[in-house]
Design a protein around this motif. Structure first.
Motif, PDB file in Angstrom:
ATOM      1  N   MET A 299       5.948   4.902   0.708  1.00 29.12           N
ATOM      2  CA  MET A 299       5.622   6.324   0.849  1.00 29.12           C
ATOM      3  C   MET A 299       4.114   6.534   0.914  1.00 29.12           C
ATOM      4  O   MET A 299       3.612   7.308   1.733  1.00 29.12           O
ATOM      5  CB  MET A 299       6.220   7.108  -0.306  1.00 29.12           C
ATOM      6  N   LEU A 300       3.390   5.836   0.024  1.00 29.39           N
ATOM      7  CA  LEU A 300       1.930   5.948   0.030  1.00 29.39           C
ATOM      8  C   LEU A 300       1.353   5.476   1.358  1.00 29.39           C
ATOM      9  O   LEU A 300       0.437   6.102   1.912  1.00 29.39           O
ATOM     10  CB  LEU A 300       1.338   5.140  -1.118  1.00 29.39           C
ATOM     11  N   ASN A 301       1.872   4.366   1.871  1.00 29.16           N
ATOM     12  CA  ASN A 301       1.386   3.824   3.134  1.00 29.16           C
ATOM     13  C   ASN A 301       1.555   4.836   4.260  1.00 29.16           C
ATOM     14  O   ASN A 301       0.658   5.013   5.101  1.00 29.16           O
ATOM     15  CB  ASN A 301       2.130   2.530   3.464  1.00 29.16           C
ATOM     16  N   GLN A 302       2.671   5.522   4.265  1.00 23.60           N
ATOM     17  CA  GLN A 302       2.924   6.522   5.304  1.00 23.60           C
ATOM     18  C   GLN A 302       1.991   7.728   5.166  1.00 23.60           C
ATOM     19  O   GLN A 302       1.609   8.344   6.171  1.00 23.60           O
ATOM     20  CB  GLN A 302       4.382   6.973   5.244  1.00 23.60           C
ATOM     21  N   LEU A 303       1.617   8.038   3.926  1.00 26.54           N
ATOM     22  CA  LEU A 303       0.779   9.223   3.687  1.00 26.54           C
ATOM     23  C   LEU A 303      -0.707   8.950   3.878  1.00 26.54           C
ATOM     24  O   LEU A 303      -1.422   9.736   4.498  1.00 26.54           O
ATOM     25  CB  LEU A 303       1.030   9.747   2.270  1.00 26.54           C
ATOM     26  N   ILE A 304      -1.173   7.809   3.336  1.00 28.53           N
ATOM     27  CA  ILE A 304      -2.626   7.584   3.284  1.00 28.53           C
ATOM     28  C   ILE A 304      -3.070   6.272   3.932  1.00 28.53           C
ATOM     29  O   ILE A 304      -4.266   5.978   3.968  1.00 28.53           O
ATOM     30  CB  ILE A 304      -3.129   7.628   1.826  1.00 28.53           C
ATOM     31  N   GLY A 305      -2.128   5.483   4.428  1.00 32.12           N
ATOM     32  CA  GLY A 305      -2.501   4.219   5.069  1.00 32.12           C
ATOM     33  C   GLY A 305      -2.538   3.063   4.076  1.00 32.12           C
ATOM     34  O   GLY A 305      -2.646   3.270   2.863  1.00 32.12           O
ATOM     35  N   LYS A 307      -4.769   0.659   3.477  1.00 34.32           N
ATOM     36  CA  LYS A 307      -6.009   0.337   2.765  1.00 34.32           C
ATOM     37  C   LYS A 307      -6.151   1.186   1.498  1.00 34.32           C
ATOM     38  O   LYS A 307      -6.452   0.656   0.410  1.00 34.32           O
ATOM     39  CB  LYS A 307      -7.223   0.516   3.671  1.00 34.32           C
ATOM     40  N   LEU A 308      -5.965   2.478   1.638  1.00 35.51           N
ATOM     41  CA  LEU A 308      -6.041   3.338   0.448  1.00 35.51           C
ATOM     42  C   LEU A 308      -4.910   3.023  -0.533  1.00 35.51           C
ATOM     43  O   LEU A 308      -5.105   3.077  -1.750  1.00 35.51           O
ATOM     44  CB  LEU A 308      -5.996   4.809   0.857  1.00 35.51           C
ATOM     45  N   THR A 309      -3.759   2.668  -0.002  1.00 39.05           N
ATOM     46  CA  THR A 309      -2.642   2.278  -0.862  1.00 39.05           C
ATOM     47  C   THR A 309      -3.012   1.072  -1.708  1.00 39.05           C
ATOM     48  O   THR A 309      -2.787   1.046  -2.928  1.00 39.05           O
ATOM     49  CB  THR A 309      -1.395   1.952  -0.015  1.00 39.05           C
ATOM     50  N   GLN A 310      -3.610   0.077  -1.082  1.00 36.50           N
ATOM     51  CA  GLN A 310      -4.002  -1.129  -1.810  1.00 36.50           C
ATOM     52  C   GLN A 310      -5.120  -0.837  -2.819  1.00 36.50           C
ATOM     53  O   GLN A 310      -5.155  -1.423  -3.903  1.00 36.50           O
ATOM     54  CB  GLN A 310      -4.447  -2.218  -0.842  1.00 36.50           C
TER      55      GLN A 310
END
Length: 318
Positions: A299-305, A307-310
């Motif tokens: 979900m985070l990857n879809q929202l913020i990409g 790199k920001l997820t990591q």
């Protein structure tokens, strides 16, 4: 009990393996193939590994002590002490099925240019009842470069666990041994190099490796500068061997995906190393490997990409 056949040397480095090593050794003692030797190098363990090993009195088992020098050095020491024409490196926390060595030796069939592979699966939290065999196996005999490319198909992580392989000594004498500079992901560079010195990989379907998963590793060890450097060197050099062997579009794509997955795994730690990997991916024409994500990470990857997820994950892991 099969008494004929070439001597098989099982080389087992051990460091603080007291909780698990009795099961690993027991799986060797249970082999239907009798002509084996087990060389255990206790690499400066500070737990009860040495005490646990005292229970084993089979004359085919030899135990050596050394000051802590790392898994690769211990594996190389075990090989130097071995006498067999067939070699199996094995971790001190895994187990193999009773017919494992017999099946692999049969598949090699006295050839000195053939490596035997095996089936494998994971079990978790020291509970063998959780074992599940990996279904994504390369089950046919094939050329080493074909095995390597297929094992990385669609960005998969190639399973290089050392006990999967039974290797003729003649191949190891050509390929060289474990790179003692490496710690994390050290098997990738070594196994890739060894496989590419063989003419064929033959699959032994009835040989099954029980791979222990769920052992806690400290985050600091996995993301430390030496750890990340070791992982990068191992992947970079191993994939370079592949490109030297066959500089084709399919190999370039597999290598690029492998290095992109390294970027996904270790970002944002040690950005200079990550940048080297990213540059290599670019040189190879880019990667189609997708960021591995599930649950909230997806979900985070879809929202913020990714790199920001990591970066968020790294922040909260601290």
């Amino acid at each position: 009990m099969e008494k004929s056949g070439p001597l098989v040397s099982v080389c087992m480095p051990a460091y603080n393996a007291g909780k698990y090593i009795a099961e690993a050794v027991g799986s060797i003692l249970d082999q239907t193939y009798a002509n084996w030797e087990l060389i255990i190098v206790n690499d400066g363990s500070t737990d009860d590994t040495a005490a646990v090993l005292k229970q084993f009195t089979d004359p085919r088992i030899s135990i050596y002590q050394q000051k802590n020098s790392g898994q690769c050095a211990a594996a190389n020491k075990a090989f130097a002490l071995s006498k067999g024409s067939l070699i199996k490196f094995m971790d001190a926390d895994d187990m193999i099925s009773p017919g494992y060595i017999a099946e692999q030796a049969k598949r090699i069939d006295d050839r000195d240019d053939v490596i035997a592979s095996a089936a494998w699966g994971r079990f978790y939290n020291d509970d063998i009842s959780t074992f599940k065999q990996n279904e994504d196996l390369i089950r046919q005999d094939c050329k080493p470069i074909d095995w390597l490319v297929s094992s990385m198909d669609n960005g998969k992580q190639a399973m290089m666990q050392c006990a999967i392989w039974l290797i003729p000594r003649a191949i190891l004498e050509k390929s060289g041994l474990w790179d003692e500079r490496l710690s994390l992901v050290n098997d990738f560079e070594f196994i890739t190099r060894v496989l590419l010195h063989a003419n064929e990989i033959r699959f032994a379907p009835n040989a099954v490796l029980y791979y222990r998963s769920g052992i806690s590793n400290s985050l600091s060890a996995l993301t430390s500068r030496p750890g990340v450097e070791s992982a990068f060197i191992s992947l970079y050099e191993g994939t370079s061997y592949m490109l030297q062997y066959e500089n084709s579009p399919r190999v370039k794509a597999a290598v690029a995906d492998c290095l992109q997955n390294f970027v996904y795994a270790y970002y944002p730690h040690h950005t200079d190393i990550i940048s080297k990997a990213q540059q290599r991916v670019k040189e190879l024409g880019g990667s189609k490997a997708k960021f591995p994500a599930g649950g909230y990470t997806k979900m985070l990857n879809q929202l913020i990409g990714w790199k920001l997820t990591q970066k968020l994950k790294a922040f909260f892991d601290r």
